[in-house]
Structures are given as C-alpha cells and as structure tokens.
Design a protein around this motif. Structure first.
Motif, short mmCIF file in Angstrom:
data_model
loop_
_atom_site.label_atom_id
_atom_site.label_comp_id
_atom_site.label_asym_id
_atom_site.label_seq_id
_atom_site.Cartn_x
_atom_site.Cartn_y
_atom_site.Cartn_z
N CYS A 4 -10.60 76.19 34.93
CA CYS A 4 -11.27 77.10 35.85
C CYS A 4 -11.03 76.75 37.31
O CYS A 4 -11.04 77.63 38.16
CB CYS A 4 -12.77 77.14 35.56
N ASP A 34 -12.71 75.53 25.79
CA ASP A 34 -14.17 75.58 25.89
C ASP A 34 -14.74 76.98 25.85
O ASP A 34 -15.89 77.16 25.46
CB ASP A 34 -14.60 74.89 27.18
N ALA A 35 -13.98 77.97 26.29
CA ALA A 35 -14.51 79.34 26.35
C ALA A 35 -13.37 80.35 26.26
O ALA A 35 -12.26 80.09 26.73
CB ALA A 35 -15.29 79.56 27.63
N PHE A 55 -20.78 80.08 35.50
CA PHE A 55 -20.43 79.40 34.24
C PHE A 55 -19.83 78.03 34.54
O PHE A 55 -20.19 77.02 33.93
CB PHE A 55 -19.45 80.26 33.43
N ARG A 56 -18.88 78.00 35.46
CA ARG A 56 -18.15 76.76 35.78
C ARG A 56 -19.11 75.68 36.28
O ARG A 56 -19.05 74.53 35.84
CB ARG A 56 -17.08 77.06 36.83
N PHE A 59 -21.18 74.35 33.42
CA PHE A 59 -20.36 73.56 32.50
C PHE A 59 -20.06 72.18 33.08
O PHE A 59 -20.21 71.16 32.40
CB PHE A 59 -19.05 74.29 32.19
N ARG A 62 -23.01 69.87 33.04
CA ARG A 62 -23.36 69.36 31.70
C ARG A 62 -22.31 68.42 31.12
O ARG A 62 -22.65 67.43 30.48
CB ARG A 62 -23.56 70.54 30.76
N HIS A 63 -21.02 68.73 31.35
CA HIS A 63 -19.94 67.98 30.67
C HIS A 63 -19.16 67.07 31.61
O HIS A 63 -18.28 66.33 31.14
CB HIS A 63 -18.98 68.97 30.00
N GLU A 66 -13.98 69.88 34.25
CA GLU A 66 -13.69 71.31 34.38
C GLU A 66 -13.57 71.95 33.00
O GLU A 66 -12.99 71.34 32.08
CB GLU A 66 -12.38 71.53 35.13
N PRO A 67 -14.06 73.17 32.85
CA PRO A 67 -13.87 73.87 31.58
C PRO A 67 -12.42 74.35 31.43
O PRO A 67 -11.78 74.72 32.40
CB PRO A 67 -14.84 75.05 31.66
N CYS A 69 -10.40 77.23 29.75
CA CYS A 69 -10.71 78.57 29.25
C CYS A 69 -9.46 79.30 28.80
O CYS A 69 -8.38 79.12 29.35
CB CYS A 69 -11.39 79.40 30.34
#
Length: 94
Positions: A4, A34-35, A55-56, A59, A62-63, A66-67, A69
């Motif tokens: 992302c 991830d998505a 969303f980014r 994410f 929490r993680h 970077e997600p 996608c």
C-alpha cells in the motif's frame, strides 16, 4: 500484489489503464496477501484514496508493517485483461 505504501492518489484517481500501475505489483505467495481490493472505475478518487489510507493506518498500527494487497488495477495486466480475467477465480480463491 502491491504494498500500500507504493500506491498514490494518482493510481486510484485515473480511470485509464496504465502500465505503470502494473509495474508496481510483484509476485507474492498466496498466503502473504493481506487484502483483496477491487478498484472502482467510477467512484470519486478522493474517497477511494481516503478509504485505502484508513485501512492502511489501521493495518500498520495492528501489524507493524505495510499491508500487501491484491489490487486489481495494479495486479491485472491491463494490456492483456482477457488473459488475466480468466485467472481471476484463482486470485480470489487464494
């Protein structure tokens, strides 16, 4: 897939096929994505960008990374859309 942080408002703002978008993507393991995000060609670009950033941020918080996608506009080869669309069920199933 595409990270992302490699995306920009211009990627989501354009409704034209763009080889530069496809160049942002990279091969990924099935379980590493991830998505799945389907780009709407008709929705307002600013709203798409803000939704992606919301969303980014969540994410990353929490993680702590970077997600990654699967964004259809970047991950489907727009110059061979028919060929990649045949594989869409595989991409979705993964």
């Amino acid at each position: 897939a595409v990270r992302c942080d490699r995306l920009s408002p211009a990627v989501l703002g354009s409704n034209a096929a763009d080889a530069a978008c496809y160049a942002l993507s990279e091969p990924a393991q099935i379980d590493a994505v991830d998505a799945f995000i389907s780009h709407s060609w008709h929705d307002p670009p600013a709203l798409k960008w803000e939704s992606l950033q919301t969303f980014r941020r969540a994410f990353v918080a929490r993680h702590h990374r970077e997600p990654l996608c699967w964004l259809d506009k970047c991950c489907l080869d727009q110059s061979d859309i028919a060929g990649d669309l045949r594989l869409l069920p595989v991409f979705l199933g993964a």
